[in-house]
Design an enzyme around this catalytic site. Structure first.
Site, short mmCIF file in Angstrom:
data_model
loop_
_atom_site.label_atom_id
_atom_site.label_comp_id
_atom_site.label_asym_id
_atom_site.label_seq_id
_atom_site.Cartn_x
_atom_site.Cartn_y
_atom_site.Cartn_z
N ASN A 42 72.43 34.25 38.74
CA ASN A 42 71.65 35.48 38.80
C ASN A 42 71.55 36.09 40.19
O ASN A 42 70.51 36.65 40.56
CB ASN A 42 70.23 35.25 38.25
CG ASN A 42 70.24 34.86 36.78
OD1 ASN A 42 70.27 33.67 36.47
ND2 ASN A 42 70.24 35.83 35.90
N LYS A 134 79.28 26.44 32.21
CA LYS A 134 79.95 27.05 33.35
C LYS A 134 79.63 26.31 34.64
O LYS A 134 80.52 26.08 35.47
CB LYS A 134 79.56 28.52 33.49
CG LYS A 134 80.44 29.27 34.49
CD LYS A 134 79.94 30.66 34.77
CE LYS A 134 78.71 30.65 35.66
NZ LYS A 134 78.27 32.00 36.05
N HIS A 154 83.75 37.84 34.20
CA HIS A 154 85.04 38.45 34.56
C HIS A 154 86.18 37.82 33.77
O HIS A 154 87.04 38.52 33.22
CB HIS A 154 85.30 38.30 36.06
CG HIS A 154 84.19 38.81 36.92
ND1 HIS A 154 83.87 40.14 37.00
CD2 HIS A 154 83.31 38.16 37.74
CE1 HIS A 154 82.85 40.30 37.83
NE2 HIS A 154 82.50 39.11 38.28
#
Length: 277
Positions: A42, A134, A154
């Protein structure tokens, strides 16, 4: 899909545009890497690096981070946002590491994971609150030198444009599929190239929003136009521990949690957002 040939073709095209062999690693401890990735949640790359450096300057050891008042630690990472949540989780993880007996010269340590097989590293890290697929993949790739293919916003967006995964695929589904399909020897560099491209290509940036100066015409356009029906996802029902989507705030409190798709907080189910950056 993608075939190995497709992966290599995309890698060559992006390398020609962005240059260099996109492989990086950090000479740091596993715990350093884990916290560094958690601090990147974030926020921007620039701010995450600044907050990690600020944290280490104020608290050179992880024992000092664990023993310090939370407010003092929060003050060092305030720039990165969500400081209270991040410190709560980091201190809880450090306490769990100590409670589990992973201490070297008085310091919490995760160095034992260097000698542990991939299938054991993943659940070991996923137990911690705020650590999702992730984050685990990044720690394994950058910190442990393992053949992993992290999927962020992305990577997911470009993979969908290339018809490597369905448009409806989640990041976790895409990770499980692409981690099987992308050849091991290109995983590291291709991940970095896709992230870089997603930040500076108008065509491939999500919603067309650039995070860096435009790289000009997109070399992936011919490959995108050649795409047909996306493949059936591989591995979407395997590795149940990796189905937990828990990279990033909000926190649910505990330092460790059972692998699951959601976390419970009282009687309420709380879905934890996976970080985009």
């Amino acid at each position: 899909r993608p075939s190995a040939e497709e992966c290599y073709a995309v890698g060559r095209a992006l390398r020609d545009l962005h240059g260099g062999d996109r492989v990086k690693g950090r000479d740091c401890s596993v715990l350093d890497m884990l916290v560094s990735v958690m601090l990147s949640q974030n926020t921007t790359d620039k701010l995450s690096k600044q907050t990690f450096q600020s944290l280490k300057a104020a608290f050179p050891t992880w024992r000092s981070v664990l023993d310090a008042p939370a407010a003092d630690v929060e003050a060092t990472i305030q720039k990165g946002g969500l400081a209270h949540t991040k410190v709560k989780r980091i201190q809880a993880i450090l306490q769990s590491v100590v409670d589990e007996g992973h201490v070297v010269s008085g310091e919490p340590s995760l160095e034992h994971l260097r000698g542990v097989a991939d299938e054991q590293v993943k659940p070991a890290l996923l137990r911690y609150n705020g650590v999702g697929p992730k984050t685990v993949a990044c720690v394994m790739m950058f910190g442990l030198g393992r053949s992993e293919f992290p999927v962020d916003t992305h990577v997911l967006h470009i993979a969908q444009r290339l018809h490597w995964v369905p448009q409806a695929a989640t990041r976790i589904q895409a990770y499980q599929h692409l981690n099987r399909r992308v050849p091991d020897d290109i995983k590291h560099s291709l991940h970095l190239l896709l992230v870089e491209h997603g930040k500076c290509c108008v065509s491939c940036a999500k919603n067309g929003r650039l995070q860096k100066e435009s790289s000009g015409s997109c070399p992936l356009q011919p490959l995108i136009h050649r795409g047909t029906t996306p493949p059936q996802l591989e591995g979407s029902t395997s590795q149940p521990a990796m189905l937990k989507d828990d990279d990033g705030p909000p926190a649910s409190g505990a330092g460790a949690a059972a692998p699951a798709a959601v976390k419970t907080e009282g009687a309420e189910l709380v879905r934890v957002k996976e970080e985009d950056e």
